[in-house]
Design an enzyme around this catalytic site. Structure first.
Site, mmCIF file in Angstrom:
data_model
loop_
_atom_site.group_PDB
_atom_site.id
_atom_site.type_symbol
_atom_site.label_atom_id
_atom_site.label_comp_id
_atom_site.label_asym_id
_atom_site.label_seq_id
_atom_site.Cartn_x
_atom_site.Cartn_y
_atom_site.Cartn_z
ATOM 1 N N HIS A 237 52.904 40.995 43.889
ATOM 2 C CA HIS A 237 54.173 41.558 43.409
ATOM 3 C C HIS A 237 55.350 40.676 43.819
ATOM 4 O O HIS A 237 56.272 40.464 43.030
ATOM 5 C CB HIS A 237 54.388 42.971 43.948
ATOM 6 C CG HIS A 237 53.553 44.022 43.296
ATOM 7 N ND1 HIS A 237 53.346 44.100 41.932
ATOM 8 C CD2 HIS A 237 52.859 45.056 43.845
ATOM 9 C CE1 HIS A 237 52.575 45.134 41.659
ATOM 10 N NE2 HIS A 237 52.252 45.737 42.798
ATOM 11 N N CYS B 112 46.451 36.715 35.417
ATOM 12 C CA CYS B 112 47.409 36.769 36.521
ATOM 13 C C CYS B 112 47.569 35.400 37.187
ATOM 14 O O CYS B 112 48.676 35.004 37.553
ATOM 15 C CB CYS B 112 46.994 37.828 37.541
ATOM 16 S SG CYS B 112 47.258 39.524 36.937
ATOM 17 N N HIS C 244 47.434 42.025 46.863
ATOM 18 C CA HIS C 244 48.100 42.798 45.806
ATOM 19 C C HIS C 244 49.620 42.816 46.014
ATOM 20 O O HIS C 244 50.392 42.506 45.097
ATOM 21 C CB HIS C 244 47.542 44.226 45.792
ATOM 22 C CG HIS C 244 48.163 45.117 44.779
ATOM 23 N ND1 HIS C 244 47.618 45.311 43.526
ATOM 24 C CD2 HIS C 244 49.289 45.878 44.820
ATOM 25 C CE1 HIS C 244 48.382 46.143 42.846
ATOM 26 N NE2 HIS C 244 49.402 46.511 43.605
ATOM 27 N N GLU C 245 50.044 43.173 47.221
ATOM 28 C CA GLU C 245 51.489 43.265 47.478
ATOM 29 C C GLU C 245 52.152 41.891 47.422
ATOM 30 O O GLU C 245 53.260 41.757 46.900
ATOM 31 C CB GLU C 245 51.756 43.961 48.812
ATOM 32 C CG GLU C 245 51.283 45.409 48.862
ATOM 33 C CD GLU C 245 51.804 46.309 47.745
ATOM 34 O OE1 GLU C 245 52.858 46.024 47.155
ATOM 35 O OE2 GLU C 245 51.135 47.325 47.455
ATOM 36 N N CYS D 72 42.769 37.823 38.361
ATOM 37 C CA CYS D 72 42.080 37.496 37.103
ATOM 38 C C CYS D 72 42.730 36.231 36.525
ATOM 39 O O CYS D 72 43.774 35.773 36.996
ATOM 40 C CB CYS D 72 42.182 38.669 36.126
ATOM 41 S SG CYS D 72 43.849 38.970 35.483
ATOM 42 N N CYS E 232 40.641 42.886 38.696
ATOM 43 C CA CYS E 232 41.765 42.083 39.202
ATOM 44 C C CYS E 232 42.419 42.773 40.392
ATOM 45 O O CYS E 232 42.611 43.992 40.398
ATOM 46 C CB CYS E 232 42.804 41.886 38.098
ATOM 47 S SG CYS E 232 44.231 40.890 38.623
ATOM 48 N N HIS F 108 51.426 45.290 37.646
ATOM 49 C CA HIS F 108 50.054 45.783 37.670
ATOM 50 C C HIS F 108 49.300 45.262 36.455
ATOM 51 O O HIS F 108 49.856 45.156 35.357
ATOM 52 C CB HIS F 108 50.016 47.305 37.715
ATOM 53 C CG HIS F 108 50.381 47.833 39.058
ATOM 54 N ND1 HIS F 108 51.056 49.015 39.233
ATOM 55 C CD2 HIS F 108 50.169 47.341 40.299
ATOM 56 C CE1 HIS F 108 51.247 49.231 40.524
ATOM 57 N NE2 HIS F 108 50.726 48.225 41.195
ATOM 58 N N CYS F 109 48.028 44.958 36.665
ATOM 59 C CA CYS F 109 47.160 44.382 35.647
ATOM 60 C C CYS F 109 46.159 45.450 35.191
ATOM 61 O O CYS F 109 45.778 46.321 35.960
ATOM 62 C CB CYS F 109 46.419 43.187 36.252
ATOM 63 S SG CYS F 109 45.269 42.364 35.143
#
Length: 179
Positions: free
Chosen positions: A136, A170, A132-133, A167, A148, A142-143
């Site tokens: 970024h 993304c 996640h990070e 996803c 996702c 954010h999705c």
């Protein structure tokens, strides 16, 4: 010519297998080789005694300054309780479209919430947080996709509901092949 890679910078004690598992999922999601490095940092200057937590903003700046030639992205991995001034706690944070991010296992373990230890679940949660990070750092916001990895997570239960992969939308934004 040096090959570019993603650096996972361990700043806490993690077992080698744990770090290798994180490295494998990062390599699989981002199609970059991964370098795992260990270093030490005097965390006392990042500690806020009133909150009994560590300042994520200051730690992120420190990680961003870490010299790692050839590294396209660098993730600082911690086992301390992180905060930023506007939030009670964070699991991690990153510079949007930048070079670096941080993530901590501190609030990801079941024991923190009075439940039985589950090392496999801890690893899964941390994989998701690191991906996640790093997402970024590659410019992803954010999705809204329910599974996702880029979906925002306020609680560990939110992390548990998503996958450790992107996803299709993304993946397309990052120019990654669909898997």
């Amino acid at each position: 010519m040096n090959q570019q890679y993603i650096t996972l910078l361990s700043l806490s004690f993690f077992e080698n297998k744990f770090l290798e598992d994180i490295g494998e999922v990062v390599k699989h999601e981002f199609f970059f080789p991964v370098s795992i490095k260990e270093t030490r940092l005097d965390l006392s200057e990042f500690y806020d005694a009133a909150r009994r937590q560590y300042n994520g903003n200051k730690l992120l700046k420190e990680i961003d300054a870490f010299d790692s030639p050839g590294s396209v992205k660098i993730m600082g991995l911690f086992s301390i309780d992180l905060f930023i001034p506007i939030l009670t706690y964070i699991f991690g944070q990153a510079y949007l479209g930048g070079r670096s991010g941080i993530a901590s296992v501190y609030r990801l373990s079941n024991e923190r919430y009075g439940m039985k230890s589950d090392p496999k679940l801890l690893l899964e949660r941390f994989k998701k947080e690191v991906i996640h990070e790093l997402g970024h750092t590659f410019g992803l916001l954010h999705c809204h996709g329910t599974t996702c990895v880029m979906r925002s997570s306020t609680y560990v239960e939110d992390i548990d509901q998503k996958n450790h992969s992107f996803c299709a939308d993304c993946r397309a934004k990052m120019g990654l092949p669909l898997s």
